[in-house]
Design a protein around this motif. Structure first.
Motif, short mmCIF file in Angstrom:
data_model
loop_
_atom_site.label_atom_id
_atom_site.label_comp_id
_atom_site.label_asym_id
_atom_site.label_seq_id
_atom_site.Cartn_x
_atom_site.Cartn_y
_atom_site.Cartn_z
N SER A 1 0.84 -1.20 0.00
CA SER A 1 0.00 0.00 0.00
C SER A 1 0.87 1.26 0.00
O SER A 1 0.53 2.27 -0.61
CB SER A 1 -0.92 0.00 1.22
OG SER A 1 -1.77 -1.12 1.16
N THR B 1 -4.53 -2.63 9.51
CA THR B 1 -3.10 -2.66 9.80
C THR B 1 -2.77 -1.80 11.03
O THR B 1 -3.01 -0.59 11.05
CB THR B 1 -2.33 -2.18 8.55
OG1 THR B 1 -2.76 -3.01 7.47
CG2 THR B 1 -0.84 -2.30 8.73
N GLU C 1 8.59 -11.78 -1.17
CA GLU C 1 7.67 -12.30 -0.16
C GLU C 1 7.15 -13.69 -0.49
O GLU C 1 6.81 -14.44 0.41
CB GLU C 1 6.50 -11.33 0.11
CG GLU C 1 5.53 -11.17 -1.02
CD GLU C 1 4.39 -10.22 -0.66
OE1 GLU C 1 3.92 -10.26 0.48
OE2 GLU C 1 3.98 -9.45 -1.54
C1 F6R Z 1 2.41 -7.44 0.40
C2 F6R Z 1 1.32 -6.98 1.25
C3 F6R Z 1 1.68 -6.16 2.43
C4 F6R Z 1 0.55 -5.18 2.75
C5 F6R Z 1 0.85 -4.45 4.07
C6 F6R Z 1 -0.21 -3.42 4.38
O1 F6R Z 1 1.93 -8.16 -0.69
O2 F6R Z 1 0.19 -7.29 1.04
O3 F6R Z 1 2.89 -5.49 2.25
O4 F6R Z 1 0.43 -4.26 1.72
O5 F6R Z 1 0.92 -5.38 5.10
O6 F6R Z 1 -1.45 -4.02 4.47
P1 F6R Z 1 -2.78 -3.20 4.26
O7 F6R Z 1 -2.80 -2.72 2.85
O8 F6R Z 1 -3.87 -4.17 4.55
O9 F6R Z 1 -2.72 -2.06 5.23
#
Ligand code: F6R
Length: 604
Positions: free
Chosen positions: A303, A352, A488
């Motif tokens: 993100s 998150t 990843e």
């Molecule tokens: C990688 C991935 C993570 C998320 C990160 C934030 O493929 O999915 O890097 O982007 O953990 O998560 P969100 O977008 O749910 O806040």
């Protein structure tokens, strides 16, 4: 990250718990467990390290009940062992508890209240259930009093569901910061950390707010606030479709989600277009952005990369400066802010923890907050002043693909509408609907050539331990995301680099055969990046060039259709997603469930 399910009043609690846990598998976990009981006190506590299938192997046909709790654990305090797996029990074994989150003062609690207690593992959760047991069995409190008192003492993030074996018709539930919902059935009720876990059973859910304590029985749900007063709340209907969360005929969710991207681009376009064909966003959001003197995008991982991919077009169309920050850094080192900042939180899950701590802080400072998320009703959405949805459909694979492109497209929607509001000519001339349509076509053209990408991957990445993506401008931003995808899931150590920066140090890592994937989609800097390709080639690198039609040269390995310069990341990322996918498959690894990772990262 960890997942919670609970059920009370069902004839087959085990089935409901296992099916719920399976639906939460995608979030990432390393052990699991269930506890079931019934009116006759037939009690079963079963735990296993590894996949849910390991747990299922241990569950005999006699393991059933009317009430139960289940958990998938992503280890924080203590290794992934059976002793550390949830549910955890109190000293006497009477209380059984599952927990998501982190109890910050668990050592203080242990020292102050639990002298002489015996703990089976190292988790913070075990301390919580011992504390409740002590309040009942040593201090004479009722279970409800003890549960509430423990919640008052515990500091940190938590979602708890507890069973008192002497009351097998009741679930004790409470939360702070970690997500938890009550799912309403007919003659039975459930609890879950994600609506997806129970969508097979019901579409009716009740939110639980931070600080509330909830007593769930088969035919009643009693919500109490921190002061112990009854709270009344209407249920909401979760708009989730079971087919959205299935794999269909795909071997992995990640491939399904990569393939869905063209449709997601068109859906975003139509969701944000009115009956006159104008791109529209809630006028309050447009006003809030217009009133700001600087936009701060705060996010994590993919993100965060979507934030970078949006910065350039956002500034060009709105003439408002944009800063992009990592949430985990920003919250504890808040930089000097402008006079009228507006915060945008980009988050697929909306849960998150790193992003949430920043949101809480900047909201307290009185700043306006917009969350752009895929999950309606998620924590970051509820706590923000405004929300825009990604409309990408559930993203199940741990490696984010369609949420990344949906975030960039949604940011383009916002930039366009704010720019038009501010009468910016670039925004007025940017035909977003047409351009997203061209992006969708370019994406479709890439996925139609999967076999070519599979072959490129097999030829260049089969045995390598490391690799580089390089690019300039938007191609640099997409390189960061491409590298994250690669590492990843395939575990190839991969870095995304600004092409011009390699020679300032990192070029020392280039050896015979090191794969360097160059992204070239911007005319003005194409020649420079090609120069950088020559530099690494002459030091032995194995170069792979991905270019756009207008920058393409004979010999390039993969060429994408030209799209608007604002939106090149949307098309250029697709071959990179596929390369990561095939590199993983070719190494015999599980694409959807990479080691150590969780889909929704609910701890800081
Ligand atoms: C990688 C991935 C993570 C998320 C990160 C934030 O493929 O999915 O890097 O982007 O953990 O998560 P969100 O977008 O749910 O806040």
């Amino acid at each position: 990250m960890c997942g919670i399910v609970g059920v009370v009043g069902s004839r087959n609690a085990t089935d409901i718990l296992i099916q719920g846990l399976q639906k939460l598998e995608y979030r990432g976990y390393d052990s699991s467990g269930i506890f079931v009981t019934d009116e006759e006190h037939n009690e079963h506590l079963i735990k296993a390290v590894g996949r849910i299938s390991e747990l299922q192997r241990k569950i005999g046909i006699d393991v059933n009940g009317t009430t139960g709790i289940g958990h998938t654990r992503w280890a924080t305090h203590g290794k992934p062992t059976e002793n550390n797996a949830h549910p955890h029990v109190s000293e006497s074994g009477r209380f059984v508890l599952v927990h998501n989150g982190v109890i910050e003062n668990f050592l203080e609690i242990k020292n102050e209240y639990l002298e002489g207690h015996h703990f089976l593992g190292q988790t913070d959760t075990e301390v919580a259930v011992h504390l409740i047991g002590k309040f009942v069995e040593e201090d004479g409190m009722t279970t409800k009093e003890a549960f509430c008192k423990a919640l008052d003492i515990i500091v940190g993030s938590f979602a708890f569901v507890m069973i008192d074996k002497e009351e097998p018709d009741t679930l004790y539930v409470g939360k702070n910061k970690s997500p938890l919902l009550v799912a309403l059935g007919n003659g039975y009720n459930m609890v879950c950390s994600d609506a997806m876990a129970m969508i097979r059973e019901t579409h009716d859910f009740l939110e639980i707010h931070d600080g509330e304590r909830v007593i769930v029985k088969a035919d009643s749900v009693e919500i109490l606030n921190e002061a112990g007063e009854l709270v009344s709340r209407e249920p909401f209907v979760a708009e989730l479709d079971l087919s959205d969360i299935g794999k269909g005929t795909y071997p992995y969710y990640m491939m399904k989600e990569i393939d869905e991207q063209p449709a997601v681009m068109r859906r975003i376009s139509s969701k944000y277009t009115d009956e006159n064909g104008n791109v529209v966003v809630d006028s309050e959001i447009v006003q809030a952005v217009n009133d700001s003197d600087r936009v701060y995008i705060v996010a994590c991982g993919t993100s965060y990369h979507a934030g970078w991919a949006s910065k350039m077009f956002f500034e060009k169309m709105t003439e408002i400066p944009v800063e992009v920050h990592l949430a985990s850094e920003f919250g504890y080192n808040i930089p000097l802010l402008s006079k009228k900042p507006l915060f945008i939180f980009l988050s697929q899950s909306g849960e998150t923890a790193d992003s949430r701590q920043v949101l809480v802080k900047v909201s307290k400072l009185g700043h306006k907050v917009l969350t752009i998320t895929n999950v309606a009703g998620s924590t970051l959405s509820r706590e923000a002043d405004y929300t825009m949805l990604l409309h990408a459909g559930p993203e199940i694979a741990v490696a984010s693909t369609k949420a990344y492109t949906a975030q960039i497209a949604t940011m383009a929607v916002l930039a366009k509408t704010v720019g038009v509001f501010r009468k910016n000519t670039i925004a007025e001339e940017f035909d977003l609907t047409k351009e997203l349509g061209l992006v969708a076509n370019a994406m479709s053209a890439v996925v139609a050539e999967k076999e070519v990408i599979e072959a490129i991957t097999a030829e260049n990445l089969l045995t390598t331990r490391n690799a580089f993506y390089i690019g300039r401008g938007n191609d640099y931003y997409v390189s960061m995301e491409a590298a994250l995808k690669m590492k990843e899931i395939s575990y190839i150590q991969c870095e995304g680099f600004a092409a011009g920066e390699l020679k300032h140090g990192t070029i020392a890592l280039i050896e015979d055969g090191t794969p360097v994937l160059a992204m070239i989609s911007q005319k003005e800097v194409a020649a420079h990046t090609r120069g950088n390709v020559m530099e690494v080639l002459s030091r032995g690198a194995n170069t792979i060039v991905i270019s756009s039609e207008e920058c393409a040269e004979v010999g390039d390995d993969f060429v994408i259709n030209t799209v608007h310069p604002f939106l090149t990341t949307l098309a250029m990322v697709v071959p990179a997603q596929l390369i990561a996918y095939y590199a993983t498959l070719q190494r015999g690894l599980d694409v959807d469930k990479p080691r150590n990772l969780a889909k929704s990262v609910t701890v800081e």
